[in-house]
Design an enzyme around this catalytic site. Structure first.
Site, PDB file in Angstrom:
ATOM      1  CB  SER A   1       2.385 -46.245   5.011  1.00  0.00           C
ATOM      2  OG  SER A   1       1.394 -45.291   4.735  1.00  0.00           O
TER       3      SER A   1
HETATM    4  N1  SAH Z   1       1.639 -42.917   1.955  1.00  0.00           N
HETATM    5  C1  SAH Z   1       1.817 -41.850   2.933  1.00  0.00           C
HETATM    6  C2  SAH Z   1       0.762 -42.007   3.997  1.00  0.00           C
HETATM    7  C3  SAH Z   1       0.627 -40.885   4.931  1.00  0.00           C
HETATM    8  S1  SAH Z   1      -0.621 -41.167   6.174  1.00  0.00           S
HETATM    9  C4  SAH Z   1       3.204 -41.984   3.508  1.00  0.00           C
HETATM   10  O1  SAH Z   1       3.663 -43.112   3.595  1.00  0.00           O
HETATM   11  O2  SAH Z   1       3.801 -40.984   3.891  1.00  0.00           O
HETATM   12  C5  SAH Z   1      -2.102 -40.709   5.323  1.00  0.00           C
HETATM   13  C6  SAH Z   1      -2.207 -39.295   4.870  1.00  0.00           C
HETATM   14  O3  SAH Z   1      -3.551 -39.075   4.426  1.00  0.00           O
HETATM   15  C7  SAH Z   1      -1.954 -38.233   5.937  1.00  0.00           C
HETATM   16  O4  SAH Z   1      -0.874 -37.423   5.530  1.00  0.00           O
HETATM   17  C8  SAH Z   1      -3.263 -37.435   5.996  1.00  0.00           C
HETATM   18  O5  SAH Z   1      -3.081 -36.047   6.198  1.00  0.00           O
HETATM   19  C9  SAH Z   1      -3.846 -37.720   4.617  1.00  0.00           C
HETATM   20  N2  SAH Z   1      -5.300 -37.523   4.500  1.00  0.00           N
HETATM   21  C10 SAH Z   1      -6.276 -37.827   5.411  1.00  0.00           C
HETATM   22  N3  SAH Z   1      -7.489 -37.489   4.934  1.00  0.00           N
HETATM   23  C11 SAH Z   1      -7.286 -36.943   3.691  1.00  0.00           C
HETATM   24  C12 SAH Z   1      -8.156 -36.393   2.709  1.00  0.00           C
HETATM   25  N4  SAH Z   1      -9.483 -36.314   2.894  1.00  0.00           N
HETATM   26  N5  SAH Z   1      -7.619 -35.933   1.556  1.00  0.00           N
HETATM   27  C13 SAH Z   1      -6.264 -35.990   1.339  1.00  0.00           C
HETATM   28  N6  SAH Z   1      -5.397 -36.508   2.237  1.00  0.00           N
HETATM   29  C14 SAH Z   1      -5.892 -36.962   3.407  1.00  0.00           C
END
Ligand code: SAH
Length: 218
Positions: free
Chosen positions: A56
């Site tokens: 993010s």
């Molecule tokens: N805070 C993290 C955000 C990653 S983007 C960072 O800064 O690295 C959001 C993440 O949510 C992705 O890795 C995606 O795979 C995950 N995601 C999407 N749907 C999901 C679900 N149903 N359960 C768990 N994770 C999920």
């Protein structure tokens, strides 16, 4: 200096809480991006972490964590932990009393349950979080799976935070939040803050104008 954007966010008034600022200064974003992107880790933009997902944008994480108001000792359910950067920031905040030399034994260090549905990212995130020893100390538990169904076995939670946007906040999350607890989750292009007033009542506030990856159900 690590995470130079922190000083900009302080000047801009994004940050209000000393414990949150301290965590953002300690948890190096460069430890949570793929090696070839390290040079771009300190720019205020999302970066690819593989599997079509992104770490993010620093501003978004700062804004959401300020809304969440995590406190020392809190038990937090994190949805979509990805790179693990936000997970480590939250772990630093909830365990901060445990960092001081204290004579109290068995003190509550707090706990982050970090759920990620893509296997490769679940592994990448766990490796990154381990650089700060939060897994070994029992402050973070990484879980592979779909978080839209909730995490009943570890509920109720003081705080819930999601990094991927659905069409609505899943019922399970609202149920698994403690009364008095705070939930911060994206829905479409807004961030929503829910404060649980009683079993069925919530105060809600919408913050518009963000971009998120989709929350995907298995
Ligand atoms: N805070 C993290 C955000 C990653 S983007 C960072 O800064 O690295 C959001 C993440 O949510 C992705 O890795 C995606 O795979 C995950 N995601 C999407 N749907 C999901 C679900 N149903 N359960 C768990 N994770 C999920």
């Amino acid at each position: 200096m690590i995470n130079p954007f922190v000083d900009d966010f302080i000047k801009q008034g994004v940050f209000k809480t000393p414990a949150i600022i301290e965590a953002f200064k300690k948890i190096d974003r460069a430890d949570f991006v793929p090696p070839e992107l390290k040079e771009r880790a300190y720019i205020n933009e999302p970066l690819p972490i593989g599997e079509g997902q992104t770490i993010s944008q620093p501003y978004t994480v700062a804004f959401m964590v300020e809304l969440l108001r995590p406190e020392a000792g809190n038990k937090i359910f994190e949805i979509g932990s990805g790179s693990g950067w936000q997970t480590a920031i939250l772990a630093h905040i909830v365990s901060r009393n445990g960092n001081q030399k204290s004579k109290i034994k068995n003190q509550n260090l707090g706990k982050i349950y970090a759920v990620e549905r893509i296997k490769a990212l679940y592994e990448f995130g766990a490796r990154n979080i381990a650089k700060y020893n939060f897994i070994k100390k029992g402050i973070v538990e990484t879980i592979f799976g779909d978080a839209t169904i909730g995490l009943k076995r570890h509920s109720p939670f003081d705080r819930i935070i999601a990094a991927a946007a659905g069409e609505a906040v899943p019922e399970a999350w609202l149920k698994e939040l403690k009364t008095g607890g705070r939930l911060v989750a994206p829905v479409k292009n807004s961030i929503w803050l829910y404060i649980k007033k009683s079993e069925k009542e919530f105060d809600k506030k919408e913050y518009r104008g963000f971009v998120f990856v989709p929350l995907v159900k298995d």
